[in-house]
Design a protein around this motif. Structure first.
Motif, PDB file in Angstrom:
ATOM      1  N   ASP A 935       0.834  -1.215   0.000  1.00  0.00           N
ATOM      2  CA  ASP A 935       0.000   0.000   0.000  1.00  0.00           C
ATOM      3  C   ASP A 935       0.864   1.260   0.000  1.00  0.00           C
ATOM      4  O   ASP A 935       0.600   2.214  -0.728  1.00  0.00           O
ATOM      5  CB  ASP A 935      -0.893   0.023   1.251  1.00  0.00           C
ATOM      6  N   LEU A 936       1.918   1.234   0.855  1.00  0.00           N
ATOM      7  CA  LEU A 936       2.778   2.427   0.951  1.00  0.00           C
ATOM      8  C   LEU A 936       3.494   2.672  -0.376  1.00  0.00           C
ATOM      9  O   LEU A 936       3.622   3.814  -0.823  1.00  0.00           O
ATOM     10  CB  LEU A 936       3.793   2.267   2.079  1.00  0.00           C
ATOM     11  N   SER A 937       3.961   1.591  -1.014  1.00  0.00           N
ATOM     12  CA  SER A 937       4.689   1.741  -2.287  1.00  0.00           C
ATOM     13  C   SER A 937       3.769   2.323  -3.350  1.00  0.00           C
ATOM     14  O   SER A 937       4.163   3.200  -4.121  1.00  0.00           O
ATOM     15  CB  SER A 937       5.203   0.385  -2.777  1.00  0.00           C
ATOM     16  N   HIS A 938       2.522   1.817  -3.355  1.00  0.00           N
ATOM     17  CA  HIS A 938       1.582   2.338  -4.355  1.00  0.00           C
ATOM     18  C   HIS A 938       1.292   3.819  -4.078  1.00  0.00           C
ATOM     19  O   HIS A 938       1.296   4.640  -5.007  1.00  0.00           O
ATOM     20  CB  HIS A 938       0.286   1.524  -4.316  1.00  0.00           C
ATOM     21  N   GLY A 939       1.100   4.135  -2.817  1.00  0.00           N
ATOM     22  CA  GLY A 939       0.836   5.525  -2.441  1.00  0.00           C
ATOM     23  C   GLY A 939       1.988   6.425  -2.841  1.00  0.00           C
ATOM     24  O   GLY A 939       1.800   7.544  -3.334  1.00  0.00           O
ATOM     25  N   LEU A 940       3.207   5.920  -2.668  1.00  0.00           N
ATOM     26  CA  LEU A 940       4.406   6.704  -2.988  1.00  0.00           C
ATOM     27  C   LEU A 940       4.479   6.948  -4.499  1.00  0.00           C
ATOM     28  O   LEU A 940       4.750   8.060  -4.953  1.00  0.00           O
ATOM     29  CB  LEU A 940       5.635   5.931  -2.494  1.00  0.00           C
ATOM     30  N   LYS A 941       4.197   5.884  -5.244  1.00  0.00           N
ATOM     31  CA  LYS A 941       4.254   5.999  -6.713  1.00  0.00           C
ATOM     32  C   LYS A 941       3.224   7.050  -7.178  1.00  0.00           C
ATOM     33  O   LYS A 941       3.533   7.936  -7.972  1.00  0.00           O
ATOM     34  CB  LYS A 941       3.930   4.634  -7.335  1.00  0.00           C
ATOM     35  N   SER A 942       2.035   6.920  -6.610  1.00  0.00           N
ATOM     36  CA  SER A 942       0.968   7.827  -7.007  1.00  0.00           C
ATOM     37  C   SER A 942       1.322   9.270  -6.622  1.00  0.00           C
ATOM     38  O   SER A 942       1.141  10.204  -7.414  1.00  0.00           O
ATOM     39  CB  SER A 942      -0.301   7.324  -6.335  1.00  0.00           C
ATOM     40  N   ALA A 943       1.889   9.447  -5.415  1.00  0.00           N
ATOM     41  CA  ALA A 943       2.254  10.803  -4.967  1.00  0.00           C
ATOM     42  C   ALA A 943       3.343  11.395  -5.853  1.00  0.00           C
ATOM     43  O   ALA A 943       3.347  12.589  -6.152  1.00  0.00           O
ATOM     44  CB  ALA A 943       2.718  10.752  -3.524  1.00  0.00           C
ATOM     45  N   ARG A 944       4.267  10.542  -6.289  1.00  0.00           N
ATOM     46  CA  ARG A 944       5.336  11.027  -7.167  1.00  0.00           C
ATOM     47  C   ARG A 944       4.757  11.455  -8.515  1.00  0.00           C
ATOM     48  O   ARG A 944       5.099  12.516  -9.032  1.00  0.00           O
ATOM     49  CB  ARG A 944       6.375   9.926  -7.381  1.00  0.00           C
ATOM     50  N   GLU A 945       3.885  10.569  -9.031  1.00  0.00           N
ATOM     51  CA  GLU A 945       3.306  10.892 -10.352  1.00  0.00           C
ATOM     52  C   GLU A 945       2.509  12.194 -10.304  1.00  0.00           C
ATOM     53  O   GLU A 945       2.530  12.977 -11.229  1.00  0.00           O
ATOM     54  CB  GLU A 945       2.400   9.750 -10.813  1.00  0.00           C
ATOM     55  N   GLN A 946       1.827  12.379  -9.199  1.00  0.00           N
ATOM     56  CA  GLN A 946       0.996  13.588  -9.087  1.00  0.00           C
ATOM     57  C   GLN A 946       1.771  14.775  -8.501  1.00  0.00           C
ATOM     58  O   GLN A 946       1.190  15.783  -8.116  1.00  0.00           O
ATOM     59  CB  GLN A 946      -0.219  13.287  -8.223  1.00  0.00           C
ATOM     60  N   LYS A 947       3.098  14.568  -8.390  1.00  0.00           N
ATOM     61  CA  LYS A 947       4.003  15.630  -7.901  1.00  0.00           C
ATOM     62  C   LYS A 947       3.576  16.144  -6.516  1.00  0.00           C
ATOM     63  O   LYS A 947       3.702  17.338  -6.201  1.00  0.00           O
ATOM     64  CB  LYS A 947       4.061  16.806  -8.882  1.00  0.00           C
ATOM     65  N   GLN A 948       3.053  15.233  -5.709  1.00  0.00           N
ATOM     66  CA  GLN A 948       2.666  15.660  -4.349  1.00  0.00           C
ATOM     67  C   GLN A 948       3.876  15.695  -3.419  1.00  0.00           C
ATOM     68  O   GLN A 948       3.812  16.271  -2.343  1.00  0.00           O
ATOM     69  CB  GLN A 948       1.623  14.683  -3.783  1.00  0.00           C
ATOM     70  N   ILE A 949       4.938  15.020  -3.821  1.00  0.00           N
ATOM     71  CA  ILE A 949       6.155  15.089  -2.993  1.00  0.00           C
ATOM     72  C   ILE A 949       7.328  15.511  -3.865  1.00  0.00           C
ATOM     73  O   ILE A 949       7.350  15.233  -5.072  1.00  0.00           O
ATOM     74  CB  ILE A 949       6.465  13.736  -2.302  1.00  0.00           C
ATOM     75  N   GLY A 950       8.278  16.153  -3.241  1.00  0.00           N
ATOM     76  CA  GLY A 950       9.411  16.709  -3.973  1.00  0.00           C
ATOM     77  C   GLY A 950      10.426  15.643  -4.343  1.00  0.00           C
ATOM     78  O   GLY A 950      10.410  14.534  -3.810  1.00  0.00           O
ATOM     79  N   PRO A 951      11.335  15.999  -5.295  1.00  0.00           N
ATOM     80  CA  PRO A 951      12.314  15.020  -5.769  1.00  0.00           C
ATOM     81  C   PRO A 951      13.368  14.671  -4.718  1.00  0.00           C
ATOM     82  O   PRO A 951      14.092  13.700  -4.855  1.00  0.00           O
ATOM     83  CB  PRO A 951      12.967  15.730  -6.960  1.00  0.00           C
TER      84      PRO A 951
END
Ligand SMILES: Cc1cc2nc3c(=O)[nH]c(=O)nc-3n(C[C@H](O)[C@H](O)[C@H](O)COP(=O)(O)OP(=O)(O)OC[C@H]3O[C@@H](n4cnc5c(N)ncnc54)[C@H](O)[C@@H]3O)c2cc1C
Length: 1090
Positions: A935-951
């Motif tokens: 779940d966390l990995s999917h959430g992370l992927k989704s947050a990255r794609e949606q630019k919700q977290i910085g690089p």
């Protein structure tokens, strides 16, 4: 492959063909004869028969990593090279290498034992003489056998020898003469001749032999040692005090008489009768014989001393370093009759000592020791708690000088010692603060002691001088004159008095200081100040906040609070002993004055009585506080520690000024206890209970959220009033703080997590559509009527704990965690998990969570949150989270918090490395973590794609699978439905089942971790799933620390670890090795052991 056997006794056969062995000899076991004899080979190449009962067979292991022996009694391990283990003690195995070298090796560096290879059977022998060459597959034949025909069956050893084999199964070779066996033999025509020659009965093993690891005597009773371990500590303490009080009993039989003299010189004539009787009303009469009876007795004193020495020797020493007092094999008289002879003897010995005042205290110690012995034996405790082997290992290490494995710091080079390098080393290792605090503590004690001593020496000196000069004023009406009158008539206190006083003042200091490190509200405040400052770096911190924030938090080693508490307790014990002993000396030397003054000391003149009770409380607290007792039976430690109530109550009455010292800490402690009770009364709902053998996950929530505001890494105490209203157990919180604020949506009826089903294509926007479906179900395959309406769902805000259930093997539930599991099973008759608890509100609607159990009491009471070392992870830019076993719980909490919530809000740490070690056989117990990581990995992927977290945010998860079988293992279905991420706009990289499969069959060796991760093909590496790497084998910490050091973005790296102490030691070594002032890098270990 032949296995190995360890001789558990010396074997001195008189029959040729049998091997002579020394105790602890290791032999190769080549074959087994039906009559219960092994055919073995010694290291010298000599072969022969050995009785089965004389050997214990080894388990065979393949090391998963290299291990360098830390001392001469340890075995070095080479990855992949087989070792043999005979006996296990906690994490350590005692065993041998293939070459026969014996020693201890850590169980954490080896796979689970391989299935024991079947030992080839020796075929029945054609002649009366066993033909070893034939029976052992053409191996070197045994020495020639006597012409005399061997007996049909080996003679039954005498009773003394049988006693040592009582634990063998009834089918041992002694019974091979049973009728069935004989019939079989007759049928095969092998009557009587298939037996190897019987050895002469070996002498009964000496106690020393019985005490050795692998002894044939059974040291395991129905219960392991618990109360008897406490009794051992009590007996040792009683013995020491019997000697000390015995000396005083003897000395007090001849107290020293004042006789109006100081050191043999008569006091001033002014005070002497009848020379100047008119000048003063206070007269000292040298001929007056009013010496008080101190109730001493030379005979009782000597008896006490000798009995004390004997008890100490009996309890403290023994053959093979086994403590005789703890020596309880299950075939001993005491065990079989459930009567502790030792306990009875102690009780009897205590009676004469009760007759004299000074020895009565040690008599009561001994009496209660006897009672505890009787109780322990009556319960059926037996064993040695692994003491013998541990003591042996320690002694060997000390003897050979190899026991010191202190890690070398990277900052200070060996051989170049200087104050500067030493200082740097301390700074590098972050130990400077600890040393400074310890120094300050001892310095304060020394200052208090010598300052008080000097004042009292001066007082005594002035008093003596006054007596000699006649300058003591005795005629006025104030307290000073009243005291002077006593001094003139009874003499002053002796020169022992100042020492007793100095110890007493240090006791005031320590007995107040000891409370501070355990006041949780104080610790939480201090910890929180540091953490919150770091979380809000941009805000303007106050000076106070700055002081307690990192790196200043390092200047107050808050995580060492329990160690500090223990240190103070030890110092307190020493001062209490000093205070008592000096007072006793003083009492003998100046009995007349001391008795008169003592009658006034303490509240209402209770100094004697309260002093005795203080000693009594300390006796119980100290003897039950050892790690051995605490680990063996926590309740003993817990209950005995509650003597502190008597201790402090008596102390307040005993010391005239102690209340001034104690006011603040005792008030804080009282507030803490009242708050604990109040916190415990706050209402909580239990939402969900999941059981994945052996772990139980409980989700609960406070009815009022403000009742439970926590930080990841913290822990709480749980109490279940149904089990016991007073028993609280600590557990680390495994969920994130935001899970309580913004938990997932669930089905109200079942508690399952749900997600919104997208509006069907073509449905008009004007039509209402709010449908939900369980995350584990495929909504495309469900009818619309099977979907849930919005009102059938709700948000599940929760706090979770993951609890390892202890004592699952025992028939009845004894441990608290097992009782809790059974309580939940009682509420869940179907016994299916996950089990959701619900209740109906006033309108009759179903609401997730239940507050009260069938007994009408709150199901769970919660006290917390409390501070823990891991909560400081937020002080670092880069964090290494390391977890093994149930120690993963704080890691789960931190990972969830960062990946799911806090990175979206720009919190640090920016770089997270998570290292999880799990045995292949234990993976199923951690399916909850597999779901969570997915779940966390999917959430992370989704947050990255949606630019919700910085690089700048980086997460790497390394999973190390140990104990991997050679052949691939089948991958069963997961026990709980997996989240399919339907409706999510982001395509999942993987599902929980694929991570589970990859973990069950890891393909890449952990040895290649650094090269694979830094290689060109790292992105598409076959053992990589998104941010997760799966490795076969244990982590190579040295290489990992070096890699993290090379690639560092921040100058301090937090290393949070919770798990087995062996791994903790390894991590500490690497933190020290890779921290370096010159290279501007510090690895800070935040360690916790459950
Ligand atoms: C700060 C902290 C956090 C912990 N977090 C977790 C966690 O997240 N998950 C988990 O499974 N376990 C955790 N533990 C350990 C847990 O508290 C014990 O396993 C539990 O109390 C065992 O109780 P029992 O009666 O079932 O076991 P027992 O079989 O009676 O004892 C097993 C071990 O637990 C210790 N223990 C027993 N009672 C207590 C107690 N009241 N307080 C402290 N130790 C006790 C004993 O000394 C013994 O070593 C934590 C312990 C501490 C100190």
């Amino acid at each position: 492959m032949s296995t190995r056997g360890l001789a558990v006794e010396a074997v001195n056969p008189t029959t040729p063909g049998h091997l002579a062995l020394k105790k602890d000899d290791v032999v190769k076991v080549l074959s087994l004869h039906t009559s219960g004899y092994y055919f073995c080979e010694k290291g010298s190449g000599t072969q022969g028969w050995v009785k089965k009962a004389s050997l214990i067979l080894a388990k065979s292991f393949i090391p998963t990593a290299n291990y360098t022996a830390g001392s001469d009694d340890e075995l070095g391990l080479t990855s992949g090279t087989r070792v043999f283990g005979f006996t296990q003690e906690e994490e350590w195995w005692f065993g041998c290498s293939q070459s026969g070298k014996q020693g201890y090796f850590p169980g954490t560096f080896v796979d689970s034992p391989e299935p024991s290879p079947a030992i080839p059977k020796s075929p029945p022998l054609p002649s009366p003489v066993p033909n070893a060459a034939a029976s052992s597959g053409g191996r070197k034949p045994p020495p020639p056998l006597p012409k005399k025909k061997p007996p049909l069956v080996p003679p039954v050893p005498p009773a003394s020898s049988r006693a040592s084999t009582r634990t063998k199964p009834a089918t041992s070779h002694f019974q091979s003469s049973n009728p069935m066996q004989e019939l079989n033999n007759k049928a095969t025509g092998n009557v009587a001749v298939s037996m190897p020659p019987a050895p002469a009965p070996s002498p009964a093993p000496s106690p020393a032999a019985a005490a050795s690891p692998g002894s044939t005597r059974n040291f395991k009773g129905t219960l392991p040692l618990q109360f008897l371990l406490w009794a051992n500590n009590m007996a040792l303490a009683s013995a020491v005090w019997m000697v000390i009080f015995g000396i005083f009993t003897a000395l007090w039989s001849s107290p020293l008489h004042y006789g109006c003299e100081i050191g043999g010189v008569a006091i001033s004539k002014v005070y002497l009768a009848p020379l100047n009787a008119s000048a003063t009303s206070v007269i000292c009469n040298p001929n007056e014989e009013d010496l008080p009876d101190l109730n001493g007795d030379l005979g009782i004193g000597l008896f006490s001393i000798f009995a004390g020495i004997a008890i100490y020797a009996f309890e403290g020493f023994g053959v093979d370093d086994r403590m005789w007092g703890c020596y309880y094999p299950s075939d001993s008289f005491s065990y079989t009759n459930k009567i502790s002879m030792r306990g009875l003897v102690y009780i009897l010995l205590s009676f004469p000592l009760f007759s004299k005042f000074p020895s009565a205290l040690s008599a009561s110690f001994l009496f209660f020791t006897g009672v505890v012995c009787l109780y322990g034996v009556h319960k059926g405790e037996a064993g040695d708690n692994g003491r013998a082997a541990r003591a042996k290992r320690k002694a060997q290490a000390a003897q050979r000088g190899g026991g010191n494995r202190a890690p070398q710091s990277g900052g200070a080079q060996a051989g170049s010692w200087s104050p500067v390098t030493y200082y740097r080393k301390l700074v590098d290792e972050n130990k400077l603060a600890i040393y400074v605090w310890v120094f300050l503590y001892f310095f304060s004690n020394a200052l208090t002691f010598f300052y008080t001593l000097s004042i009292w020496i001066k007082n005594v000196e002035e008093m003596r001088q006054g007596l000699l000069d006649g300058t003591l004023d005795t005629l006025c009406n104030d307290d000073t004159c009243a005291l002077n009158r006593i001094i003139v008539t009874k003499g002053g206190i002796s020169s022992w008095g100042p020492y007793a006083k100095a110890c007493g003042m240090c006791l005031n200091f320590n007995c107040s200081l000891i409370v501070y490190p355990i006041v949780k509200i104080l610790l939480r405040r201090l910890n929180n100040i540091g953490v919150s400052f770091n979380n809000n770096k941009t805000a303007n911190p106050t000076i106070f906040a700055k002081f307690f924030a990192s790196p200043v938090t390092r200047l107050i080693p808050l995580s060492k609070n329990v160690d500090f508490h223990k240190l103070i307790a030890k110092v307190m014990g020493a001062f209490a002993a000093g205070h008592t002993i000096f007072h006793f000396f003083n009492y003998r030397s100046a009995s007349e004055a001391t008795l008169t003054i003592f009658k006034k000391w303490g509240w209402g003149g209770t100094a004697f009585f309260t002093g005795a009770l203080i000693c009594f409380s300390m006796f119980f607290i100290f003897t039950a506080a050892s790690d051995t007792v605490r680990r063996a039976h926590y309740e003993i430690f817990f209950s005995a520690h509650h003597w502190f109530v008597v201790y402090f109550a008596c102390l307040l009455m005993h010391g005239p000024v102690y209340w001034k010292w104690a006011f603040v800490p005792l008030s804080l402690y009282l507030i803490e206890r009242v708050m604990q009770e109040r916190r415990g009364d706050r209402p909580y709902y239990v939402n969900k209970v999941e059981w994945i053998d052996p772990v139980m996950a409980i989700q609960f929530r406070p009815v009022y959220k403000q009742d439970f505001v926590f930080k990841e890494g913290q822990y709480l105490y749980l109490n279940c009033p149904y089990i016991n209203k007073n028993e609280w157990h600590p557990f680390t919180i495994s969920s994130a703080s935001s899970d309580l604020a913004t938990g997932p949506r669930i089905a109200l009826e079942t508690g399952e997590e749900v997600r919104e089903v997208p509006r069907p294509a073509g449905m008009s926007k004007s039509e209402k559509w709010h449908k939900y479906c369980s995350v584990g179900k495929d909504y495309t395959k469900l009818k619309p009527s099977e979907l849930l309406d919005k009102h059938e769902t709700g948000y599940n805000d929760y706090v979770s704990v993951h609890i390892k259930v202890h004592g699952l093997d025992s028939k009845v539930a004894k441990s608290w965690t097992r009782k809790l599991k059974e309580y939940f099973e009682l509420m869940n008759p179907k016994k299916t998990f996950p089990f959701y608890l619900t209740h109906r509100d006033e309108r009759g609607d179903i609401i997730v969570g239940r507050q009260k159990g069938p007994d009408g009491q709150q199901i769970l009471r919660v006290d917390g949150p409390h501070s823990a070392p891991a909560e400081h992870f937020a002080n670092y830019g880069t964090v290494m989270l390391i977890g093994a076993g149930i120690g993963l719980t704080p890691c789960a909490s931190i990972l969830t918090s960062m990946l799911r919530y806090k990175w979206k809000k720009n919190y640090q740490p920016e770089i997270l490395h998570f290292y999880w070690m799990v045995r292949q056989g234990d993976i199923d117990s951690f399916q909850w973590l597999i779901h969570l990581l997915t779940d966390l990995s999917h959430g992370l992927k989704s947050a990255r794609e949606q630019k919700q977290i910085g690089p700048q945010y980086y997460c790497e998860i390394n999973i190390y699978i140990t104990g991997v079988k050679k052949e691939p293992v089948p991958v069963p279905a997961l026990r709980t439905q997996e989240n399919r991420f339907q409706g999510s706009t982001t395509k999942p990289s993987f599902l929980a089942s694929s991570l589970y499969g990859a973990m069950l069959n890891p393909s890449e060796s952990s040895k290649s971790q650094v090269s694979v991760q830094n290689g060109v093909g790292s992105r598409g590496a076959k053992n990589r799933i998104q941010d997760i790497w799966i490795w076969n084998g244990r982590p190579d910490w040295d290489a990992i620390f070096a890699q993290n050091k090379r690639q560092r973005q921040h100058e301090s790296i937090g290393v949070c670890f919770c798990g087995a102490p062996v791994i903790g030691k390894d991590l500490l070594k690497n933190c020290n090795k890779h921290s370096s002032k010159e290279e501007d890098i510090v690895f800070d270990l935040m360690k916790e052991n459950f």
